[in-house]
Scaffold this active site. Structure first.
Site, PDB file in Angstrom:
ATOM      1  N   LYS A 148       0.573   3.454  -2.950  1.00 15.04           N
ATOM      2  CA  LYS A 148      -0.622   4.256  -3.252  1.00 15.04           C
ATOM      3  C   LYS A 148      -0.329   5.753  -3.229  1.00 15.04           C
ATOM      4  CE  LYS A 148      -3.750   0.765  -1.296  1.00 15.04           C
ATOM      5  NZ  LYS A 148      -4.492   0.363  -0.076  1.00 15.04           N
TER       6      LYS A 148
ATOM      7  N   VAL B 204       0.901  -3.656   4.020  1.00  9.58           N
ATOM      8  CA  VAL B 204       0.802  -4.956   4.693  1.00  9.58           C
ATOM      9  C   VAL B 204       2.088  -5.773   4.587  1.00  9.58           C
ATOM     10  CG1 VAL B 204      -1.717  -5.142   4.605  1.00  9.58           C
ATOM     11  CG2 VAL B 204      -0.356  -6.015   2.701  1.00  9.58           C
TER      12      VAL B 204
ATOM     13  N   TYR C  85      -2.379  -2.163 -10.632  1.00 13.17           N
ATOM     14  CA  TYR C  85      -2.484  -2.014  -9.172  1.00 13.17           C
ATOM     15  C   TYR C  85      -1.718  -3.139  -8.466  1.00 13.17           C
ATOM     16  CZ  TYR C  85      -4.361  -2.209  -4.467  1.00 13.17           C
ATOM     17  OH  TYR C  85      -4.465  -2.279  -3.099  1.00 13.17           O
TER      18      TYR C  85
ATOM     19  N   TYR D  49      -4.110   3.544   7.701  1.00  9.35           N
ATOM     20  CA  TYR D  49      -5.328   2.743   7.826  1.00  9.35           C
ATOM     21  C   TYR D  49      -6.263   3.408   8.844  1.00  9.35           C
ATOM     22  CZ  TYR D  49      -2.338  -0.639   5.416  1.00  9.35           C
ATOM     23  OH  TYR D  49      -1.491  -1.254   4.535  1.00  9.35           O
TER      24      TYR D  49
ATOM     25  N   SER E 150       0.797  -1.238   0.000  1.00 11.36           N
ATOM     26  CA  SER E 150       0.000   0.000   0.000  1.00 11.36           C
ATOM     27  C   SER E 150       0.821   1.276   0.000  1.00 11.36           C
ATOM     28  CB  SER E 150      -0.903   0.030   1.232  1.00 11.36           C
ATOM     29  OG  SER E 150      -2.155  -0.460   0.915  1.00 11.36           O
TER      30      SER E 150
HETATM   31  N1  GLU Z   1      -1.863  -5.425  -2.331  1.00  8.96           N
HETATM   32  C1  GLU Z   1      -2.560  -5.264  -1.097  1.00  8.96           C
HETATM   33  C2  GLU Z   1      -4.057  -5.347  -1.328  1.00  8.96           C
HETATM   34  O1  GLU Z   1      -4.520  -4.848  -2.297  1.00  8.96           O
HETATM   35  C3  GLU Z   1      -2.194  -3.959  -0.482  1.00  8.96           C
HETATM   36  C4  GLU Z   1      -2.799  -3.801   0.860  1.00  8.96           C
HETATM   37  C5  GLU Z   1      -2.026  -2.941   1.808  1.00  8.96           C
HETATM   38  O2  GLU Z   1      -0.794  -2.935   1.834  1.00  8.96           O
HETATM   39  O3  GLU Z   1      -2.727  -2.266   2.582  1.00  8.96           O
HETATM   40  O4  GLU Z   1      -4.783  -5.908  -0.559  1.00  8.96           O
END
Ligand code: GLU
Length: 337
Positions: free
Chosen positions: A81, A274, A204, A256, A78
């Site tokens: 992002k 994560v 993604y 989060y 994430s």
């Molecule tokens: N690739 C993970 C997902 O889409 C990223 C989640 C994360 O790191 O919060 O669930």
């Protein structure tokens, strides 16, 4: 403990480095902490060694301080992002992007699907999965290869060397990411994203599978701290006009559903993934990277949160301390310069 009492040396100088010494102290203090669990919903992520641990700080003038497994590769997840949001802003400008993804914190888990309904015109913010998929769908390119290459090139500027995707993690996410796929289909149904749905989902999953080490994380954070210029290579990674936008959503939505507590207590724009990585940005000062794969119930690295808490407290790094002239980082660093 006073930093000066630690008395270790930075490798590039015989002068004692209080920062290097403090990192070593934090590493020793938190290495025994084994709370939390590694992410296992993506099968490939479950294979990570849970004991890995590294902390790295990069200053805006290019000094690097690190302890632990700083060369260990892992996937960005994430954390990607925040950077893809910057790329979408560069591709389309602020006003268009804001019609496609909002900037409102949700307080919901990262993979929440509950706010996606027909009455919402766009996902809430680019840091939750739905918002990140919508952001990624905006990335320009004539075909999937061009979009992938543009994405890799963008990350290359931030990390300062060639960027690669971990194919095993990518395939693992691609074949098991039913929830992300469901969100993308819902968003397609609501007209929030375009027809290139499978292509955008692949992109993604690829951005999440980008390989980095902890030093890369700190350099990426330091690039944001340095108005978009990579302090190691001096290359402009993103237009400076968009750095504030990225940092704003990191500040309000980056951790989060712990983002409010984080903003209150640690007070830094940050993003976790994560994978167990966290980046935190002290504007005009430093980028922080921490990697430790055991996660708490929010999905944040347990040791990573503790380390950032300690660094923020030790050096008064909270943005409001910074604004009030109370930040102690530069002064503590002075024996090095
Ligand atoms: N690739 C993970 C997902 O889409 C990223 C989640 C994360 O790191 O919060 O669930």
């Amino acid at each position: 403990m006073e930093n000066d009492d630690l008395g270790l040396s930075h490798d590039s100088t015989t002068e004692p480095s209080p920062i290097q010494a403090f990192l070593k102290h934090l590493y020793t203090q938190y290495q025994p902490l084994q709370a939390g669990k590694v992410a296992s919903y993506i099968p490939e992520l479950a294979k990570v060694d849970p004991d890995l641990f590294s902390i790295c700080i990069v200053t805006v003038d290019g000094k690097v301080f690190e302890v632990g497994d700083a060369d260990q590769l892992f996937t960005l997840q994430s954390i990607s992002k925040a950077f893809m949001y910057g790329m979408a802003l560069e591709d389309h400008g602020r006003s268009y992007v804001s019609t496609k993804v909002g900037v409102e914190p949700t307080g919901d888990p990262f993979n929440s699907i509950i706010r996606l309904d027909e009455s919402s015109k766009r996902p809430d913010n680019p840091m939750i999965n739905a918002g990140a998929i919508a952001t990624t769908s905006l990335i320009k390119g004539a075909d999937p290869t061009e979009r992938l290459n543009r994405m890799l090139e963008m990350f290359r500027r931030y990390i300062g060397h060639e960027a690669f995707v971990d194919m095993s993690v990518f395939m693992s996410e691609r074949t098991t990411g039913h929830r992300n796929r469901a969100m993308a289909h819902l968003m397609r149904n609501f007209g929030m994203i375009d027809d290139r749905l499978d292509e955008s989902l692949d992109l993604y999953f690829q951005q999440c599978s980008l390989l980095v080490n902890c030093r890369d994380l700190a350099v990426m954070a330091a690039t944001l701290a340095n108005r978009g210029i990579n302090p190691i290579t001096d290359e402009q990674a993103i237009h400076p006009d968009y750095v504030r936008d990225i940092l704003s959503v990191m500040y309000t939505c980056g951790m989060y559903n712990y983002a409010g507590q984080w903003a209150y207590q640690i007070g830094l724009p940050a993003k976790s993934g994560v994978c167990g990585g966290i980046i935190a940005v002290v504007p005009n000062q430093i980028g922080i990277g921490v990697f430790s794969p055991r996660l708490d119930s929010h999905g944040n690295s347990v040791r990573g949160v503790k380390i950032c808490e300690e660094l923020s407290r030790q050096f008064n790094l909270h943005l409001l301390d910074l604004a009030m002239g109370r930040c102690k980082f530069a002064e503590t660093q002075s024996p090095l310069s």
